[in-house]
Scaffold this motif. Structure first.
Motif, PDB file in Angstrom:
ATOM      1  N   VAL A  93      -6.471 -10.017   2.429  1.00 15.84           N
ATOM      2  CA  VAL A  93      -6.948  -8.790   1.774  1.00 15.84           C
ATOM      3  C   VAL A  93      -8.253  -9.061   1.030  1.00 15.84           C
ATOM      4  O   VAL A  93      -9.160  -8.219   1.023  1.00 15.84           O
ATOM      5  CB  VAL A  93      -5.862  -8.221   0.840  1.00 15.84           C
ATOM      6  N   ASP A  97      -2.750  -7.707  -6.296  1.00 21.92           N
ATOM      7  CA  ASP A  97      -3.081  -6.399  -6.869  1.00 21.92           C
ATOM      8  C   ASP A  97      -4.596  -6.220  -6.956  1.00 21.92           C
ATOM      9  O   ASP A  97      -5.142  -5.175  -6.583  1.00 21.92           O
ATOM     10  CB  ASP A  97      -2.465  -6.260  -8.269  1.00 21.92           C
ATOM     11  N   THR A 100      -6.207  -5.876  -3.548  1.00 19.11           N
ATOM     12  CA  THR A 100      -5.915  -4.552  -2.992  1.00 19.11           C
ATOM     13  C   THR A 100      -6.853  -3.503  -3.563  1.00 19.11           C
ATOM     14  O   THR A 100      -7.391  -2.658  -2.831  1.00 19.11           O
ATOM     15  CB  THR A 100      -4.451  -4.163  -3.275  1.00 19.11           C
ATOM     16  N   GLN A 102      -9.452  -1.453  -1.257  1.00 22.43           N
ATOM     17  CA  GLN A 102      -9.384   0.005  -1.145  1.00 22.43           C
ATOM     18  C   GLN A 102     -10.725   0.649  -1.487  1.00 22.43           C
ATOM     19  O   GLN A 102     -11.092   1.664  -0.889  1.00 22.43           O
ATOM     20  CB  GLN A 102      -8.271   0.541  -2.044  1.00 22.43           C
ATOM     21  N   ILE A 142      -5.922   0.115   3.947  1.00 25.63           N
ATOM     22  CA  ILE A 142      -5.294  -0.798   2.991  1.00 25.63           C
ATOM     23  C   ILE A 142      -4.192  -0.061   2.232  1.00 25.63           C
ATOM     24  O   ILE A 142      -4.475   0.882   1.478  1.00 25.63           O
ATOM     25  CB  ILE A 142      -6.324  -1.350   1.975  1.00 25.63           C
ATOM     26  N   MET A 169      -0.366  -2.535  -2.004  1.00 27.73           N
ATOM     27  CA  MET A 169       0.484  -3.708  -1.843  1.00 27.73           C
ATOM     28  C   MET A 169       1.410  -3.934  -3.041  1.00 27.73           C
ATOM     29  O   MET A 169       2.394  -4.667  -2.926  1.00 27.73           O
ATOM     30  CB  MET A 169      -0.376  -4.949  -1.593  1.00 27.73           C
TER      31      MET A 169
END
Length: 272
Positions: free
Chosen positions: A65, A228, A231, A235, A248, A251
Motif C-alpha cells: 500500500v 492506517d 491507506t 486513498q 484502495i 484497511m
C-alpha cells in the motif's frame, strides 16, 4: 444507490481479500494461543502457524500500500515482494517500524525476541520434529523456544503475589497427593513433568498467556498504525489519479480487534 463494476479497480477487491486473510490468521492465532496448554501441544503449533502468517502478510500489505501511494497506484512487482522474504525481523526493519520499548540496537527487547521466535518458526523450526526424526539439519524446538519466551514474560509482567500463590498451592497439592497420583508427560521444554509442575502449569499458563498476547499486540501496534497511514496516503493518490473509482479500501476495517486496551485484551477469550 446503483453500484457499477467500474466503480472499483481490481486492487480494491484484492486488498480487501488480503486484509481478510491476515485478520483471520491473527484472530485464529490469538484464540488458539489463549486456550493452549502444555497438555494440548497441537494448539501451540496451530497458533504459531496462524500468527506467523498473519504478521507477515499484514506487514507485506504495508509495503504494497505504501508503494501504491508513492507510485500513482502502481503495485510493486512480485519480485519486489519476494525480496522481503520470510524474516519477520528484517521486514519489520525494512518498513522502518519502531518498537518503542527498545532502541534499534537493543537485541534483548522482548518484542525483538517475539519477532525472532516467529521468524525462526516461519523459516525453519516449524520443521523441527521432522528434521530431528530424519537426522536433518538441527533446529531449535519451537515449543522450547516459546516456553523460554513465555517464562521471560511471566517473570517480567506477572504479579509476584499471584505467581507465589500459584506456586505454593501447586506444591501443597503435590505433597497431599504424591502417594496416590503420578504424572507421565513432557512439558514444553521437553522434560518430564514433575508432580508439582503438573499442578502448576495449568494456572500458570492461564495467568501468563494473556500477557504474551498483549506483548504481541504491542509489537503489532506500529504495523497497524503504518497500515492506517499508508491507506490514507494511498486513498489520496487514488483520488488524484483515477478520481471516483475506488482502488484502495479502508484497511482499518480489518484491524478493528487491534485496540489499545490492555485490560480488555487480557480478559478476552475469543477473537472475532
Amino acid at each position: 444507490m446503483k453500484v457499477s463494476p467500474d466503480d472499483f479497480a481490481d486492487s480494491f477487491r484484492l486488498l480487501q481479500q488480503e486484509g481478510a486473510l491476515f485478520r483471520s490468521c491473527l484472530c485464529s492465532g490469538f484464540s488458539l494461543l489463549k486456550h493452549a496448554n502444555p497438555g494440548d501441544k497441537g494448539a501451540y503449533y496451530s497458533a504459531f502457524f496462524q500468527l506467523s502468517i498473519g504478521i507477515e502478510r499484514m506487514m507485506k500489505l504495508v509495503f504494497i500500500v505504501r508503494h501504491m501511494a508513492d507510485n500513482d497506484l502502481a503495485a510493486p512487482t512480485r519480485a519486489d515482494v519476494r525480496k522481503l522474504g520470510h524474516d519477520l525481523s528484517e521486514i519489520y526493519r525494512t518498513l522502518r517500524l519502531d518498537i518503542s520499548e527498545a532502541s534499534e540496537t537493543d537485541e534483548s527487547s522482548v518484542h525483538r525476541q517475539i519477532l525472532g521466535f516467529f521468524t525462526e518458526f516461519a523459516t525453519s523450526t516449524r520443521y523441527h520434529n521432522l528434521d530431528a526424526l530424519t537426522n536433518g539439519k538441527p533446529t531449535r524446538d519451537p515449543l522450547d523456544a516459546y516456553n523460554r519466551l513465555f517464562l521471560r514474560i511471566v517473570s517480567d509482567d506477572l504479579d509476584r503475589r499471584l505467581l507465589q500463590q500459584i506456586s505454593s498451592q501447586s506444591r501443597a497439592m503435590a505433597e497431599a497427593l504424591e502417594d496416590i497420583v503420578g504424572v507421565i508427560g513432557h512439558g514444553l521444554d521437553g522434560r518430564l513433568i514433575s508432580l508439582p509442575n503438573a499442578f502448576m502449569l495449568g494456572p500458570l499458563h492461564a495467568a501468563g498467556t494473556p500477557l504474551v498476547i498483549w506483548r504481541i499486540y504491542e509489537l503489532l501496534a506500529p504495523v497497524r498504525d503504518a497500515l492506517d497511514s499508508a491507506t490514507d496516503d494511498a486513498q489520496q493518490t487514488n483520488w488524484r489519479v483515477i478520481g471516483g473509482t475506488a482502488a484502495i479500501p479502508f484497511m482499518n476495517e480489518f484491524q478493528d480487534f487491534l485496540w489499545n486496551d490492555r485490560e480488555g485484551v487480557l480478559e478476552q477469550n475469543e477473537w472475532p
